[in-house]
Motif scaffolding. Structure first.
Motif, short mmCIF file in Angstrom:
data_model
loop_
_atom_site.label_atom_id
_atom_site.label_comp_id
_atom_site.label_asym_id
_atom_site.label_seq_id
_atom_site.Cartn_x
_atom_site.Cartn_y
_atom_site.Cartn_z
N LEU A 133 0.82 -1.21 0.00
CA LEU A 133 0.00 0.00 0.00
C LEU A 133 0.86 1.26 0.00
O LEU A 133 0.57 2.22 -0.72
N LEU A 134 1.93 1.26 0.78
CA LEU A 134 2.85 2.41 0.78
C LEU A 134 3.45 2.62 -0.59
O LEU A 134 3.57 3.75 -1.07
N ASP A 135 3.80 1.54 -1.22
CA ASP A 135 4.37 1.63 -2.57
C ASP A 135 3.32 2.16 -3.54
O ASP A 135 3.62 2.98 -4.42
N ARG A 136 2.09 1.72 -3.39
CA ARG A 136 1.03 2.11 -4.32
C ARG A 136 0.69 3.59 -4.21
O ARG A 136 0.29 4.22 -5.20
N VAL A 137 0.83 4.17 -3.01
CA VAL A 137 0.53 5.60 -2.86
C VAL A 137 1.76 6.47 -3.06
O VAL A 137 1.72 7.68 -2.84
N GLY A 138 2.86 5.86 -3.47
CA GLY A 138 4.01 6.64 -3.88
C GLY A 138 5.04 6.94 -2.82
O GLY A 138 5.81 7.90 -2.97
N ILE A 139 5.11 6.15 -1.75
CA ILE A 139 6.17 6.33 -0.75
C ILE A 139 7.41 5.58 -1.25
O ILE A 139 7.37 4.36 -1.41
N PRO A 140 8.52 6.28 -1.49
CA PRO A 140 9.71 5.59 -2.01
C PRO A 140 10.34 4.69 -0.95
O PRO A 140 10.26 4.96 0.25
N ASP A 141 10.96 3.61 -1.42
CA ASP A 141 11.65 2.67 -0.54
C ASP A 141 10.73 2.18 0.58
O ASP A 141 11.08 2.22 1.76
N ALA A 142 9.57 1.71 0.19
CA ALA A 142 8.53 1.34 1.16
C ALA A 142 8.97 0.22 2.08
O ALA A 142 8.60 0.19 3.26
N VAL A 143 9.80 -0.70 1.61
CA VAL A 143 10.25 -1.83 2.43
C VAL A 143 11.01 -1.33 3.66
O VAL A 143 10.86 -1.87 4.77
N ARG A 144 11.80 -0.30 3.48
CA ARG A 144 12.57 0.25 4.60
C ARG A 144 11.74 1.22 5.44
O ARG A 144 11.78 1.19 6.67
N ARG A 145 10.95 2.04 4.78
CA ARG A 145 10.26 3.11 5.49
C ARG A 145 9.00 2.66 6.21
O ARG A 145 8.40 3.41 6.97
N VAL A 146 8.59 1.42 6.01
CA VAL A 146 7.41 0.90 6.71
C VAL A 146 7.62 0.90 8.22
O VAL A 146 6.66 0.96 9.00
N SER A 148 9.30 3.32 9.84
CA SER A 148 9.57 4.68 10.28
C SER A 148 8.37 5.24 11.07
O SER A 148 7.26 4.72 10.99
N PHE A 149 8.65 6.31 11.83
CA PHE A 149 7.62 6.99 12.60
C PHE A 149 7.07 8.17 11.79
O PHE A 149 7.76 8.69 10.89
N PRO A 150 5.86 8.65 12.10
CA PRO A 150 5.27 9.74 11.31
C PRO A 150 6.15 10.98 11.19
O PRO A 150 6.19 11.61 10.13
N HIS A 151 6.89 11.34 12.27
CA HIS A 151 7.67 12.57 12.21
C HIS A 151 8.83 12.47 11.22
O HIS A 151 9.46 13.49 10.89
N GLN A 152 9.11 11.28 10.73
CA GLN A 152 10.19 11.09 9.77
C GLN A 152 9.72 11.28 8.33
O GLN A 152 10.50 11.07 7.40
N PHE A 153 8.49 11.68 8.17
CA PHE A 153 7.93 11.91 6.83
C PHE A 153 7.52 13.37 6.68
O PHE A 153 7.19 14.04 7.66
N SER A 154 7.50 13.85 5.44
CA SER A 154 7.00 15.19 5.16
C SER A 154 5.48 15.21 5.27
O SER A 154 4.82 14.16 5.35
N GLY A 155 4.91 16.41 5.25
CA GLY A 155 3.46 16.52 5.32
C GLY A 155 2.77 15.81 4.17
O GLY A 155 1.76 15.12 4.37
N GLY A 156 3.30 15.96 2.97
CA GLY A 156 2.71 15.29 1.83
C GLY A 156 2.80 13.78 1.93
O GLY A 156 1.87 13.05 1.55
N GLN A 157 3.92 13.28 2.45
CA GLN A 157 4.07 11.84 2.63
C GLN A 157 3.11 11.32 3.70
O GLN A 157 2.56 10.22 3.57
N ARG A 158 2.89 12.09 4.76
CA ARG A 158 1.94 11.67 5.78
C ARG A 158 0.52 11.60 5.21
O ARG A 158 -0.26 10.72 5.58
N GLN A 159 0.23 12.54 4.31
CA GLN A 159 -1.08 12.49 3.66
C GLN A 159 -1.23 11.19 2.88
O GLN A 159 -2.27 10.53 2.92
N ARG A 160 -0.18 10.79 2.18
CA ARG A 160 -0.24 9.56 1.40
C ARG A 160 -0.35 8.33 2.32
O ARG A 160 -1.02 7.35 1.99
N ILE A 161 0.30 8.38 3.47
CA ILE A 161 0.19 7.27 4.43
C ILE A 161 -1.25 7.16 4.94
O ILE A 161 -1.79 6.05 5.07
N MET A 162 -1.89 8.30 5.21
CA MET A 162 -3.29 8.26 5.63
C MET A 162 -4.18 7.66 4.55
O MET A 162 -5.13 6.93 4.84
#
Length: 336
Positions: A133-146, A148-162
């Motif tokens: 799902l992370l990969d599908r919404v455009g989060i790069p390197d989803a295998v590693r970043r799965v 990570s904590f929310p504060h380690q993402f930008s606002g736009g990336q957090r929107q994609r995670i939601m």
């Protein structure tokens, strides 16, 4: 029967100042694959409507009327029953990406939670799906970043995670409250294309809430225009944009940026605006909520609820002076 239907839905907020009607007499019906847009100024009741549809209205709110999911009445359900529905059959993309995620849990665990609760996946299977799902919404390197904590993402990336969380269980109804606010134009198109794909693939129904009129025009078939907690106009999006009837809708459309408006703005002149401001919910007139800001206001508009006027097709609007308004094609937006 409709997939999701609201009839005379109302949300009253009880505060130290008294009771405020945040949503009044909301009604719509959604079938599988339907797309519905809600537009209006801030404070008109769009987000409160969405929270009521999810069973997440504030503790000081009283929700009344009827809301059914395939015939099952949802208003009055105990929270245990709501938890079995939320995230599974009804899901929501919340408006504020910076605060909607739990800061002490890894994003993969947050995406996996509804998968484990509703689809009973194993920890490993839920993690793998979260990565997909992370990969599908455009989060790069989803295998590693799965991990990570929310504060380690930008606002736009957090929107994609939601968005990934909301889509995890492939819900029957997706409520998207300003889903692309923190995203750049390219990512907006990708996310909206993904949502459209799911609507087409699964017959998922979509409720899209946005201030962006272009977004509504391009992505939903039907729309509701809200003002002061009420729906003042409804109909097929193409029809409402082509032939807006309510003075408020006309004002909104006239105030949107266009090539002509940009040329005007280049001459250091203001874009058209609607006179006045949104009324306080505690001081709404007993009649039309737009009375006073509307150029067609007469005394009865302030004291008597406006009738619903039927136009060709499924187009409706609420106005006491419909004959006068419909005979005046110009918008009420003013150059100020």
């Amino acid at each position: 029967m409709p997939l999701l239907e609201a009839r005379h839905l109302r949300v009253d907020l009880h505060t130290h100042r008294g009771t405020a009607p945040a949503v009044r007499d909301m009604g719509f019906a959604l079938e599988r694959g339907d797309t519905l847009g809600l537009i209006g100024e801030s404070g008109c009741g769009k987000s409160m409507t969405a929270l009521a549809l999810m069973g997440l209205a504030p503790d000081n709110a009283i929700v009344s009327g009827s809301l059914t999911l395939e015939g099952r009445e949802l208003i009055g359900l105990p929270d245990r029953d709501w938890r079995a529905i939320r995230g599974f059959r009804l899901a929501m993309i919340f408006q504020e990406p910076m605060t909607a995620l739990n800061p002490v849990h890894r994003v993969g665990a947050q995406i996996a939670e509804p998968l484990r609760l509703h689809q009973h996946l194993s920890a490993h299977a839920a993690r793998e799906k979260a990565i997909a799902l992370l990969d599908r919404v455009g989060i790069p390197d989803a295998v590693r970043r799965v991990d990570s904590f929310p504060h380690q993402f930008s606002g736009g990336q957090r929107q994609r995670i939601m968005i990934a969380m909301a889509l995890a269980c492939e819900p029957d109804v997706l409520i998207a409250d300003e889903p692309t606010t923190a995203l750049d134009v390219t990512v907006q198109k990708q996310i909206l294309a993904l949502i459209r794909e799911l609507v087409d693939e699964r017959g998922m129904a979509l409720i899209l809430i946005s201030h962006d009129l272009g977004l509504i025009a391009q992505n939903v078939k039907r729309m509701l225009v809200m003002y002061g907690g009420s729906v003042v106009e409804s109909g097929a999006s193409a029809e409402v944009f082509a032939r807006p009837a309510h003075p408020y809708t006309r004002g909104l459309l006239a105030a949107r940026p266009s090539l002509a408006n940009r040329l005007v703005a280049h001459r250091s002149e203001r874009l058209p605006t609607i006179a006045g401001s949104v009324p306080d919910l505690f001081s709404l007139p007993p009649g039309c909520p737009f009375a006073g800001r509307c150029a067609y206001t007469e005394a009865a508009c302030r004291t008597q609820p406006p009738p619903v006027v039927a136009l060709p097709g499924d187009h409706r609007f609420s106005c006491r002076r419909a004959d006068v308004v419909l005979g005046t094609p110009e918008s009420i937006a003013e150059d100020s």
